[in-house]
Design a protein around this motif. Structure first.
Motif, PDB file in Angstrom:
ATOM      1  N   ASP A 120      81.223 -22.291   6.164  1.00 16.34           N
ATOM      2  CA  ASP A 120      80.010 -23.008   5.762  1.00 16.34           C
ATOM      3  C   ASP A 120      80.123 -24.516   5.983  1.00 16.34           C
ATOM      4  O   ASP A 120      79.388 -25.303   5.417  1.00 16.34           O
ATOM      5  N   LYS A 121      81.084 -24.928   6.821  1.00 14.57           N
ATOM      6  CA  LYS A 121      81.285 -26.369   7.028  1.00 14.57           C
ATOM      7  C   LYS A 121      80.654 -26.838   8.342  1.00 14.57           C
ATOM      8  O   LYS A 121      80.651 -26.118   9.332  1.00 14.57           O
ATOM      9  N   GLN A 141      70.798 -40.721  14.204  1.00 15.12           N
ATOM     10  CA  GLN A 141      69.631 -39.843  14.235  1.00 15.12           C
ATOM     11  C   GLN A 141      69.965 -38.482  13.644  1.00 15.12           C
ATOM     12  O   GLN A 141      69.223 -37.949  12.811  1.00 15.12           O
ATOM     13  N   ILE A 142      71.117 -37.944  14.046  1.00 19.30           N
ATOM     14  CA  ILE A 142      71.512 -36.615  13.547  1.00 19.30           C
ATOM     15  C   ILE A 142      71.680 -36.649  12.030  1.00 19.30           C
ATOM     16  O   ILE A 142      71.225 -35.764  11.314  1.00 19.30           O
ATOM     17  N   ASN A 165      72.957 -31.561   5.524  1.00 18.44           N
ATOM     18  CA  ASN A 165      74.128 -30.811   5.053  1.00 18.44           C
ATOM     19  C   ASN A 165      75.377 -30.983   5.932  1.00 18.44           C
ATOM     20  O   ASN A 165      76.123 -30.055   6.157  1.00 18.44           O
ATOM     21  N   ILE A 166      75.562 -32.158   6.423  1.00 20.77           N
ATOM     22  CA  ILE A 166      76.799 -32.430   7.192  1.00 20.77           C
ATOM     23  C   ILE A 166      77.921 -32.704   6.186  1.00 20.77           C
ATOM     24  O   ILE A 166      77.721 -33.399   5.189  1.00 20.77           O
ATOM     25  N   LYS A 168      77.673 -40.759   0.383  1.00 22.30           N
ATOM     26  CA  LYS A 168      78.834 -39.927   0.043  1.00 22.30           C
ATOM     27  C   LYS A 168      79.400 -39.143   1.222  1.00 22.30           C
ATOM     28  O   LYS A 168      80.409 -38.463   1.093  1.00 22.30           O
ATOM     29  N   LEU A 169      78.724 -39.218   2.349  1.00 21.93           N
ATOM     30  CA  LEU A 169      79.199 -38.454   3.507  1.00 21.93           C
ATOM     31  C   LEU A 169      80.503 -39.070   4.032  1.00 21.93           C
ATOM     32  O   LEU A 169      80.540 -40.239   4.439  1.00 21.93           O
ATOM     33  N   PRO A 170      81.622 -38.283   4.014  1.00 24.52           N
ATOM     34  CA  PRO A 170      82.897 -38.865   4.482  1.00 24.52           C
ATOM     35  C   PRO A 170      82.856 -39.180   5.986  1.00 24.52           C
ATOM     36  O   PRO A 170      82.465 -38.334   6.785  1.00 24.52           O
TER      37      PRO A 170
END
Ligand code: ADP
Length: 672
Positions: A552-553, A590-591, A597-598, A625-627
């Motif tokens: 699920d990653k 853009q992505i 959900n990245i 919070k996205l690493p």
């Protein structure tokens, strides 16, 4: 005075006029003193007296002037009238009347007295004169009369003074110049030396050298050579110009001189000695020596660089040959899995070899330019030593050097094991020393360890290998230096490892040295200051223990280089993870904007449009919070800091190390 004159003086009568016949020039008392005649000679005497070139006068025993001539008038600028009856002493700055008493009769010519006096002229000017005084026969009244002749010696005095000044100036000049100046007689004995020369020979005053010779100051052999040179000049009359002389004094002090020696001629053209001028050129010689040495070193450095380039070329070509050659073989579709894996191993290790070389070159240039920064933290030294032990144990097997016994002999006490230093750099030095030990040892043992001695930690790596000749033991720490360039071919290496190690240890404020015997082995030692540290807080994650559900990653890979992306794709093949690819920073932003959900971004820093730092900052502003993990080929501490400042959560070096990547993934994906 002649007898006849004497006689006539005795027959003199009451007439008061003497010499010259005119009472104008004569005091009353003088009438008794001068012979009185009545013939024409009287006129002659008067003119004779006046015609005398020297100032002439007659005085009594007390100095009272009785009679003067014209020259005396001109000398004093007083008229005869003013002078007669005046006391001679009153014309002088210093009186000497008393001295007249000692003057005997003029018959005794030896009693003519000469005096240097200073005469005050009427215009108050002082002039130096010589006075000669002779006693004339007592006159009838029995009083002594004196005849005085006076000459101005002002001109002589002036020229004497000038000579004196000239001499003083010349002396000052000769004694002020730094050259040694001396005059010797035909026996080569000093008759004149200047101050500089006296000082060179250990004297305070030049006079102390008079009549001495070089034999008094130099060893027999040196003095004899100087003597022979000088005697040749005296014999031939030819000078010797700008000779370089190395003189060693009796006390062993070495000085260099540039000396010129000329013959000294008398007025008849005979050589009566020599005149020497010597300039101390010891400092100049020393500079020349240093320059020559520097030139030799530069030439040597040039040679070293050439051999470094040759080695470097060898070091680069060998792994590249492996990479290129075996990559070609991999194209073969019929290749067995076994062979494929073997070839891949070769490619991998060749790549690592190349990477090591590049790191070495970067390190040495950073050390050279003072850009290498230390990163000191608390760490366990025993852990580091154990890791190295395990690594090199495996390495010995890998390199088929199983005949070597590896031992970690000394470690720190549990109390001391946590120290503050740059773990990475200490590890780098130890790896270099252990790799060398392995490289130059075929059988026997490699023992390493560390102990605390007072406020220092002393590390050692001891092997039983080929050893190093004593005279080369200090040179091997210089860059590009190898004991023998043929070693490069036999053992590989560029001669940079020890230079880097030395630079690093010096940066850590320690020392590094070697003790070695050819064919017996070497022990490399180094120290670093012991700074007690603390046990770092346990990491909450034991990454080797965790397992992730990869399915699920979703990972966004920002990478402009197709091959690098493919590498990641291959890596994640088995993991069933979803990879998104952005070939530049703007696409990446853009992505991120479009997909919520990245789980992680792997961000290349060098990108075609906006760079990785800018893209990271933008992404973080969208999803805080996205690493974001930076990946870059500029492997440096500065680079790492720059990435963190831009907002990256972590950092991974290129080329990627799978273990490190896995560690990062597990750390950040587990967090989620
Ligand atoms: P490299 O190993 O890449 O040539 P180094 O600077 O590490 O460069 O070493 C320089 C030289 O010192 C080596 O080429 C070798 O001649 C000598 N040397 C270093 N370590 C050892 C050792 N343990 N035994 C014998 N010689 C050594």
């Amino acid at each position: 005075m002649h007898k006849e004159q004497k006689k006539s003086s005795k027959t003199s009568t009451k007439k008061t006029t003497v010499i010259g016949g005119s009472s104008d020039y004569v005091s009353e008392s003088s009438t008794h003193q001068i012979n009185e005649t009545n013939n024409s000679e009287i006129i002659d005497y008067k003119y004779l007296f006046d015609a005398l070139y020297a100032g002439t006068f007659v005085m009594d025993e007390y100095g009272k002037i009785l009679l003067v001539n014209k020259a005396f008038e001109s000398l004093t600028l007083y008229s005869k009238h003013e002078l007669v009856e005046l006391n001679f002493n009153s014309l002088l700055t210093d009186k000497f009347t008393g001295e007249l008493m000692g003057i005997e009769s003029t018959h005794n010519k030896a009693n003519t007295n000469l005096h240097e006096v200073r005469l005050k002229r009427k215009d108050s000017k002082l002039i130096w004169c010589i006075v000669s005084i002779s006693k004339i026969e007592k006159n009838q009244s029995g009083k002594d009369v004196y005849l005085a002749q006076i000459h101005s010696i002002s001109d002589i005095k002036k020229s004497e003074e000038k000579n004196k000044k000239d001499k003083e100036l010349l002396n000052y000049l000769i004694n002020s110049i730094p050259e040694n100046i001396y005059v010797k007689d035909i026996n080569s004995q000093f008759i004149y030396v200047n101050k500089s020369m006296a000082q060179q020979l250990g004297h305070l005053y030049p006079e102390e050298l008079i009549s001495k010779s070089d034999f008094d100051y130099f060893p027999q052999k040196t003095a004899k050579k100087l003597y022979d040179d000088e005697q040749e000049i005296i014999r031939t009359g030819h000078p010797k110009i700008n000779m370089e002389e190395k003189l060693i004094s009796k006390k062993g002090r070495i000085r260099w001189y540039s000396t010129s020696k000329m013959p000294w001629f008398d007025e008849n053209g005979n050589v009566i000695g020599i005149i020497g001028i010597g300039l101390d050129i010891t400092d100049l010689k020393e500079e020349q020596r240093k320059l020559k040495k520097a030139k030799r070193l530069a030439e040597k450095a040039d040679q070293l660089k050439s051999s470094f380039l040759a080695n470097m070329s060898h070091e680069i070509r060998t792994p590249l040959n492996g990479i290129l050659g075996f990559s070609q073989f991999l194209r073969n579709k019929d290749l067995s899995v076994d062979k494929k894996n073997r070839y891949l191993d070769i490619i991998l290790s060749s790549g690592n070899q190349l990477l090591g070389l590049i790191n070495d070159i970067i390190d040495i240039s950073k050390i050279d330019s003072g850009q290498l920064r230390l990163n000191c933290n608390s760490f366990s030294l025993n852990n580091l030593l154990n890791q190295l032990y395990v690594y090199f144990k495996e390495e010995l097997v890998r390199q088929k050097k199983t005949g070597i016994y590896l031992e970690l002999k000394k470690t720190l006490s549990e109390l001391d094991t946590f120290i503050v230093s740059d773990e990475l750099r200490i590890k780098q030095v130890l790896i270099n020393l252990l790799s060398n030990a392995m490289k130059f040892t075929n059988r026997g043992s490699i023992i390493f360890g560390c102990e605390r001695i007072d406020q220092n930690l002393t590390f050692f790596v001891k092997d039983t290998g080929i050893g190093i000749k004593e005279k080369l033991q200090s040179e091997i720490f210089e860059r590009f230096r190898q004991v023998d360039s043929s070693y490069a071919r036999e053992y590989g290496g560029t001669g940079l490892g020890l230079a880097i190690s030395k630079g690093l240890i010096e940066l850590l404020e320690g020392e590094i040295w070697v003790e070695s015997k050819t064919n017996k082995g070497s022990t490399f030692w180094f120290t670093v200051p012991f700074i007690p540290g603390q046990k770092p807080a346990e990491s909450p994650l034991d990454i080797s223990q965790i397992s992730i559900n990869w399915e699920d990653k979703k990972i966004l890979v920002v990478e402009d280089d197709e091959f690098s992306y493919q590498l990641l794709e291959t890596l994640f093949e088995d993991k069933k993870i979803k990879l998104l690819h952005a070939s530049d920073g703007l696409k990446a932003i853009q992505i991120v904007k479009n997909s919520k959900n990245i789980d992680m971004v792997l961000m290349d820093i060098k990108l075609p449009d906006i760079d990785g730092y800018t893209a990271t900052a933008k992404i973080k502003s969208i999803q805080k919070k996205l690493p974001v993990i930076a990946q870059t080929a500029y492997a440096s501490e500065d680079e790492k800091n720059k990435c963190l400042q831009a907002g990256c959560d972590d950092y991974i070096e290129k080329p990627l190390k799978i273990e490190k990547l896995q560690e990062i993934l597990e750390k950040y994906l587990k967090k989620k």
